[in-house]
Design a protein around this motif. Sequence first.
Motif, PDB file in Angstrom:
ATOM      1  N   VAL A   1       0.868  -1.262   0.079  1.00 30.34           N
ATOM      2  CA  VAL A   1       0.117   0.148   0.067  1.00 30.34           C
ATOM      3  C   VAL A   1       0.840   1.044   0.154  1.00 30.34           C
ATOM      4  N   GLU A   2       0.267   2.153  -0.349  1.00 29.30           N
ATOM      5  CA  GLU A   2       0.894   3.731  -0.079  1.00 29.30           C
ATOM      6  C   GLU A   2       1.414   3.761   1.416  1.00 29.30           C
ATOM      7  N   VAL A   3       2.574   4.645   1.606  1.00 23.94           N
ATOM      8  CA  VAL A   3       2.845   4.995   2.919  1.00 23.94           C
ATOM      9  C   VAL A   3       1.706   5.526   3.646  1.00 23.94           C
ATOM     10  N   SER A   4       1.403   5.399   4.697  1.00 25.82           N
ATOM     11  CA  SER A   4       0.383   5.801   5.409  1.00 25.82           C
ATOM     12  C   SER A   4       0.859   5.809   7.129  1.00 25.82           C
ATOM     13  N   ASP A   5       0.324   6.824   7.924  1.00 23.47           N
ATOM     14  CA  ASP A   5       0.630   6.750   9.132  1.00 23.47           C
ATOM     15  C   ASP A   5      -0.470   6.193   9.933  1.00 23.47           C
ATOM     16  N   ASP A   6      -1.510   5.799   9.446  1.00 24.96           N
ATOM     17  CA  ASP A   6      -2.680   5.270   9.951  1.00 24.96           C
ATOM     18  C   ASP A   6      -2.141   4.042  11.072  1.00 24.96           C
ATOM     19  N   PRO A   7      -2.509   4.288  12.251  1.00 25.17           N
ATOM     20  CA  PRO A   7      -1.994   3.295  13.280  1.00 25.17           C
ATOM     21  C   PRO A   7      -2.318   1.831  13.053  1.00 25.17           C
ATOM     22  N   ALA A   8      -3.739   1.552  12.418  1.00 27.52           N
ATOM     23  CA  ALA A   8      -4.310   0.539  12.195  1.00 27.52           C
ATOM     24  C   ALA A   8      -3.605  -0.234  11.085  1.00 27.52           C
ATOM     25  N   LEU A   9      -2.827   0.509  10.171  1.00 27.87           N
ATOM     26  CA  LEU A   9      -1.484  -0.183   9.336  1.00 27.87           C
ATOM     27  C   LEU A   9      -0.416  -0.321   9.903  1.00 27.87           C
ATOM     28  N   THR A  10       0.044   0.778  10.665  1.00 30.13           N
ATOM     29  CA  THR A  10       1.436   0.446  11.031  1.00 30.13           C
ATOM     30  C   THR A  10       1.711  -0.204  12.176  1.00 30.13           C
ATOM     31  N   LYS A  11       0.665  -0.655  13.050  1.00 29.92           N
ATOM     32  CA  LYS A  11       1.093  -1.178  14.185  1.00 29.92           C
ATOM     33  C   LYS A  11       0.749  -2.599  14.085  1.00 29.92           C
ATOM     34  N   GLY A  12       0.042  -3.190  12.937  1.00 29.14           N
ATOM     35  CA  GLY A  12      -0.346  -4.483  12.989  1.00 29.14           C
ATOM     36  C   GLY A  12      -0.913  -5.003  13.899  1.00 29.14           C
ATOM     37  N   GLY A  13      -0.760  -6.469  14.263  1.00 27.02           N
ATOM     38  CA  GLY A  13      -1.297  -7.058  15.193  1.00 27.02           C
ATOM     39  C   GLY A  13      -2.789  -7.107  15.366  1.00 27.02           C
ATOM     40  N   THR A  14      -3.714  -6.973  16.506  1.00 29.16           N
ATOM     41  CA  THR A  14      -5.085  -6.867  16.397  1.00 29.16           C
ATOM     42  C   THR A  14      -5.500  -5.667  16.715  1.00 29.16           C
ATOM     43  N   SER A  15      -4.954  -4.683  15.978  1.00 35.13           N
ATOM     44  CA  SER A  15      -5.502  -3.176  16.421  1.00 35.13           C
ATOM     45  C   SER A  15      -6.655  -3.274  15.537  1.00 35.13           C
ATOM     46  N   PRO A  16      -7.608  -1.951  15.568  1.00 36.45           N
ATOM     47  CA  PRO A  16      -8.681  -2.116  14.964  1.00 36.45           C
ATOM     48  C   PRO A  16      -8.401  -2.096  13.367  1.00 36.45           C
TER      49      PRO A  16
ATOM     50  N   ALA B   1       7.568   3.339 -13.432  1.00 37.29           N
ATOM     51  CA  ALA B   1       7.678   4.859 -13.229  1.00 37.29           C
ATOM     52  C   ALA B   1       7.810   5.278 -11.820  1.00 37.29           C
ATOM     53  N   ARG B   2       7.996   4.273 -10.873  1.00 38.33           N
ATOM     54  CA  ARG B   2       8.269   4.687  -9.505  1.00 38.33           C
ATOM     55  C   ARG B   2       9.294   4.156  -8.777  1.00 38.33           C
ATOM     56  N   HIS B   3      10.646   3.788  -9.636  1.00 41.55           N
ATOM     57  CA  HIS B   3      11.810   3.373  -9.131  1.00 41.55           C
ATOM     58  C   HIS B   3      12.222   4.664  -7.918  1.00 41.55           C
ATOM     59  N   GLY B   4      12.646   4.271  -6.822  1.00 46.46           N
ATOM     60  CA  GLY B   4      13.086   5.285  -5.963  1.00 46.46           C
ATOM     61  C   GLY B   4      11.984   5.531  -4.892  1.00 46.46           C
ATOM     62  N   GLN B   5      10.946   5.355  -5.242  1.00 46.12           N
ATOM     63  CA  GLN B   5       9.655   5.749  -4.175  1.00 46.12           C
ATOM     64  C   GLN B   5       9.707   4.894  -2.969  1.00 46.12           C
ATOM     65  N   VAL B   6       9.019   5.403  -2.024  1.00 51.77           N
ATOM     66  CA  VAL B   6       8.711   4.347  -0.831  1.00 51.77           C
ATOM     67  C   VAL B   6       7.273   3.944  -0.764  1.00 51.77           C
ATOM     68  N   ILE B   7       7.250   2.641  -0.516  1.00 50.58           N
ATOM     69  CA  ILE B   7       5.593   2.082  -0.167  1.00 50.58           C
ATOM     70  C   ILE B   7       5.943   1.433   0.869  1.00 50.58           C
ATOM     71  N   MET B   8       4.552   0.664   1.303  1.00 55.53           N
ATOM     72  CA  MET B   8       4.801  -0.292   2.611  1.00 55.53           C
ATOM     73  C   MET B   8       3.930  -1.450   2.292  1.00 55.53           C
ATOM     74  N   ALA B   9       4.392  -2.407   3.248  1.00 58.03           N
ATOM     75  CA  ALA B   9       3.654  -3.787   3.470  1.00 58.03           C
ATOM     76  C   ALA B   9       3.029  -3.694   4.911  1.00 58.03           C
ATOM     77  N   PRO B  10       1.773  -3.441   4.941  1.00 58.31           N
ATOM     78  CA  PRO B  10       1.393  -3.711   6.250  1.00 58.31           C
ATOM     79  C   PRO B  10       1.105  -5.223   6.647  1.00 58.31           C
ATOM     80  N   LEU B  11       1.879  -5.554   7.633  1.00 57.61           N
ATOM     81  CA  LEU B  11       1.789  -6.995   8.279  1.00 57.61           C
ATOM     82  C   LEU B  11       1.387  -6.853   9.699  1.00 57.61           C
ATOM     83  N   THR B  12       0.801  -8.239   9.931  1.00 56.49           N
ATOM     84  CA  THR B  12       0.385  -8.298  11.259  1.00 56.49           C
ATOM     85  C   THR B  12       1.365  -7.930  12.239  1.00 56.49           C
ATOM     86  N   THR B  13       2.754  -7.915  11.958  1.00 56.04           N
ATOM     87  CA  THR B  13       3.711  -7.536  12.965  1.00 56.04           C
ATOM     88  C   THR B  13       3.886  -6.051  12.866  1.00 56.04           C
TER      89      THR B  13
END
Lengths: 1016, 104, 228
Positions: free
Chosen positions: A933-948, A982-994
Amino acid sequence: MKQPFRTAQGGRIDRSRPVFFTFNGRQYAGHAGDTLASALLANGVHLVGRSFKYHRPRGILSAGCEEPSALVQLEKGGLTEPNMRAPVVELYDDLAATSQNAWPSVEHDIGAVNGLLSKLFVAGFYYKTFMSPKSFWMKVYEPFIRRAAGLGKAPTEGDLDIYDKMHAHCDVLVVGGGPAGLAAARAAAASGARVILIDEQNELGGALLSADELIDGNPALDWVAGIQAELLANPEVRILTRTTVTGYYDHNYLIAAQRRTDHLPRRAAGKTARQRLWKIRAARVVLATGAHERPLVFADNDRPGVMLAAAARTYANRYGALVGKKVVVFTNNDSAYEAAFDLKIAGAAIPAIVDLRPEAGQGLLERARNLGIPVIAQGAIVGVKGTKRVAGALVMRLAEAGEAFADTQPAELECDAIAMSGGWSPAVHLFSQSQGKLRFDDAKACFVPDVAAQHQASVGACNGSFELGACLAEGLDAGAAAAEAAGFPATAKLVAPVAQSRAFGTIKQTWVVPSLRPVGHGKAKHFIDFQNDVTAADVALAHREGYKHVEHLKRYTTMGMATDQGKTSNVNALGYLSTMLGTSIPEIGTTTFRAPYTPVTFGTLAGRDVGHLADPERHTPIHAWHVARGALFEDVGQWKRAWYYPRPGETMEAAVSRECRAVRESVGVLDASTLGKIDVQGQDAVTFLNLLYTSAFSKLEIGKARYALLCKEDGMVMDDGIVARVGPSRFYLTTTTGGAAKVLDWMEDYLQTEWPHLKVYLTSITEQWTVAQVAGPKARAVLEKLTDTKLDKESFPFMAVKDATVAGLKARIFRVSFTGELSFEVAVPAHQGKQLWEAIFAAGDEFGITPFGTEAMHVLRAEKGFIIVGQETDATVTPQDLGMGGMVSRLKPDFVGKRAYTRADTARVDRKQLVGLLTDEPQTVLPEGAQLVEVSDDPALTKGGTSPLPAPVPMIGHVTSSYWSPTLGRSIALALVKGGSARHGQVIMAPLTTGAVRCTITGPVFYDAEGKRANG
Amino acid sequence: MLLITCPWCGPRDEIEFTCGGEAHRARPQDPAATDDAAFADFLFMRTNPKGLQRERWCHSQGCRRWFNLERSTITHEITRIYKMGEQPEASADATSPARQGGQP
Amino acid sequence: MPAGTGGSSIFLALDGAWFLIGDDLMSELDRAACTVPLGLSAKAFAEAAGTRLALAELVPPGALNLRGDLADHGFVSKACAVLGCELPRAPNSVQSAGELTVLWLGPDEWLVLTAPGGEISLAERLEEALLETHVAVTDVSGNRAHLRLKGAAAREVLAKGCPLDLHPRMFKPGSCAQTVLARTSMLLHLLDDAPTFDLFPRRSFAPYVVAWLVDAMRDHEGVFLNAA
């Protein structure tokens, strides 16, 4: 041991051979030739189990496969089997059976409280009771239903028995070894046809085994023995007894389950196949499957001791077991009179024959009178005394019309059994499974075959012909006709035997017998479906609630949905529904008959496809060497490929790193034999390949190879491989390991159907060659020791192909690379593969030559950004998406897939494209398949686990390959990302349960981007 | 399971064959000149009739030849089997359950 | 008599059925060419004589896949001249001459079997004779293993996994068929009325096929009322 209900003599049991068995832990004795049911009855045991829903005491209803009530659990542990029908379980020494659905015992069953709560368990109770609250479903309702449902206990241990299968072919298949079937088999066999005769019982004869009929003036069983001897002497006849035809499929393909050792003591379990599945293809089929007697639906008709009249007759005549000392017979037709007469002769008292009709068939009253049996005409049993065993029958006479009674009070007839007959239902199951159409015969009150859909004939009772003479005549005619249709005209006309004829008489369609209180009122229950505990009141309720279609009625009430598939209940339910609807049965129709006719064990269906034979393991010629070197194996399709070769104590990660380093630093060898290989020959070979592959081969020189892609017409990558030109009009292709068969079929499809004018021949040579891929900086040095062919860069450049002699073997060398290193693939005929392999390892010893497996191969190719079809692709990926647009010819006017690239969807610029991913934290290895996914600060994505749970987030791609790269000392991944190129160099993220993993998009090649090493 | 008479090998069980779907859907002669709608039709659309359908089958476990057959999608009756390149006239309707099943 | 050619066989006793793998007289190379890496003594071979059912793995023959057009008289006459054997035209039929056996695989496809090692020169002679003809000659000697199953119960054993009708009326000596055995494809060739079947599975499937056959053989006596 005493068998108090054994007759004085007669029957087909061997009274000189006692057989001991236990039921609910208590020991009993029976005789050889008994079934479990007949032996229990001979011992006076009627209470066999508890019913499904109300836990009512239940006995034995029938003497055959239609049994709905007397289900037992046989044996224990690895031999146990639930829901065994006691009337078809042949008795053997030390048989151990227990009651089902009863706790703590069948005598005192706690679940019987359900009977008191029966108002809760009416039709549709699942739907009504388990509706809400929703949260109760998983934790309360489902566990309850699972515990309450089902009858016996599923085994928890592995099955000790083995099972197998057998294919069989015949001109005429006869299903059923009763009089009609025997006559048919005899006629067909006499014509010279190949005949298979199948019967579910332990001996031939069918209904004749239970009766006292005469054929040609002699006992019918003499005739049976004569036919059997004639058939046995014919080498083209195969007789299968203890075998049930359970399914009738298209084009006269039938499935039969044979019980080969079920009748024997279980000591020999596992030595020979216990049951066998027969797969039979027949030119013609004759169905002679007989008929099932129907119960009468009256108040408390399920009490132990109430059973079908013909069954009572069978137990007396065939097994020498009396179902009671005093048996009241209750009927709406003539057939039960024979049961009454035989029971009387066998020693039972018959307090009365209660006949719903005003008048019995001709001669019956006189025979009854001679035997001293009273007949109550226009009578009805309106209630049953006793719960765990019949103690009496309450009888009233009906007024001339309808439901009203002529008596004011019932008379009680003392008895210990009630034998009932509600008429006969032809066993049309197989006919109906074969898509044949049924019709309702009003006079006989049953469904009979109408229009056949396959090459078959129904004869005898299953055709509604209940009289013996008709059975014999129909069978003989159908057998001869079937043989003739299969190409074996009769050589001589067989004369139908003469049977002592008993008219079938009339039947009164009484679907629910009137009782003291109307259906649904009072405590009495009128059972229609004994196995699923469906009563007349349930059917009436379903009708009141609007379930008027028979298929709806079936599902709402669960009528006919138990293991007996409603053999005894369907017609009664239809009849009752029709009276409530005020229509006729033909207008209602019947539910669909489906296979299997009777339950089949899972073991039989699995056959020998279990354990090491469950699925073929394909081995390369080097397999034993891999095993000896301690390789672990990876399944690639059916192939076993060496995965990695751990040294003692080495982890997988360490072994793979070691193998990768060997290839990058010295030399490694991969067994590449599993790749698909196709030999293409013919003057149009170039034209053909140009039409199939995305790239062009017109300019490919002899002795050169090219990596190439195959796409489908939709433009999506299907397979990849090497195309090597080995002659002016001869090519050697490779395919992926998993795609070999598919690609060849696909190519043949185009060649044979689209471009048949092309002069090209394709031959699979996948297994012809053993291929050793020698890779690494020292690969050349190793091979130079084994061949005189010059291997230097100028003489043998990258992507060259040469025939050579390697280690004294005729070989072909391909200078191709899937690891990015200097690499030679050496192919020799498969049967010489091991020689080549050992020679290479001997030559490489001084360089520390290392075998490497598929895991190292995957890592090495991922470091180079090489794709694997099926991993980087998933049938939605074009060459352009993979960054391989350069391999798609713009000059060729046509090739498979070309047109698709100008479709709007494939031309989109924001398609998912292949990229590399480098995690911010180099030690982190992304899981394959991770969403991006695109980079996001949403804690639901960044914290993983059983957050809402987060609000829906657009998924922009996924990880296709991900490894720890020992060469680079960090993690690497390949991914498909929307608009990724066309996005080489850009940062994205993988939201995992961890937690989220940030990563940077790069090009897919992580190592030696210039390709110097492979070219070196 | 169907019994399919391979035009070369004779009657064999269905498991020896693979089905290639609807027959007589010719690949466009000049795909480049085919418009998007027509090409999408070729790629994605099938007739799926209730009744007789002509299908392509390959005797993949046998002689590896592709051939055509005509089959009722209702009764599974096979009414014709013919080689690639042939296009016989339509059969009489075989949807009636009264028609005998099995082989032609 | 047990299976095997030229007395070059090794048997393995298994649950009373004899099963033969390779040859204790055969060379290391020949043994390596077989697919099942087992071997036993000549004594076992001798004891196997007279058993009702035997399974052997033989050294794979030299094998060529031949493609060509039967309507092309040039192809037929030249190919037959080199082979010294007719090309079988009838589906599922076999022609043989000397040590050469030709199996029908398709309307334009044959499998030519010859002595192990003989395939190389045979291929060269065929290619030379058919230089200007649309043909394909492909060495497939390593493509398949060669098993032989012999004995009165052989049909019954095969019927456990083969959907083909192998009744003597339908499948006569001199017939071949590409079909299915258990969970793999199989090329069958019936040699005689013993019956003796030659089985040619794809090489990589051979260990599975042998394991399946050994399993099927352990229980070959059916319990039919009319069993022999």
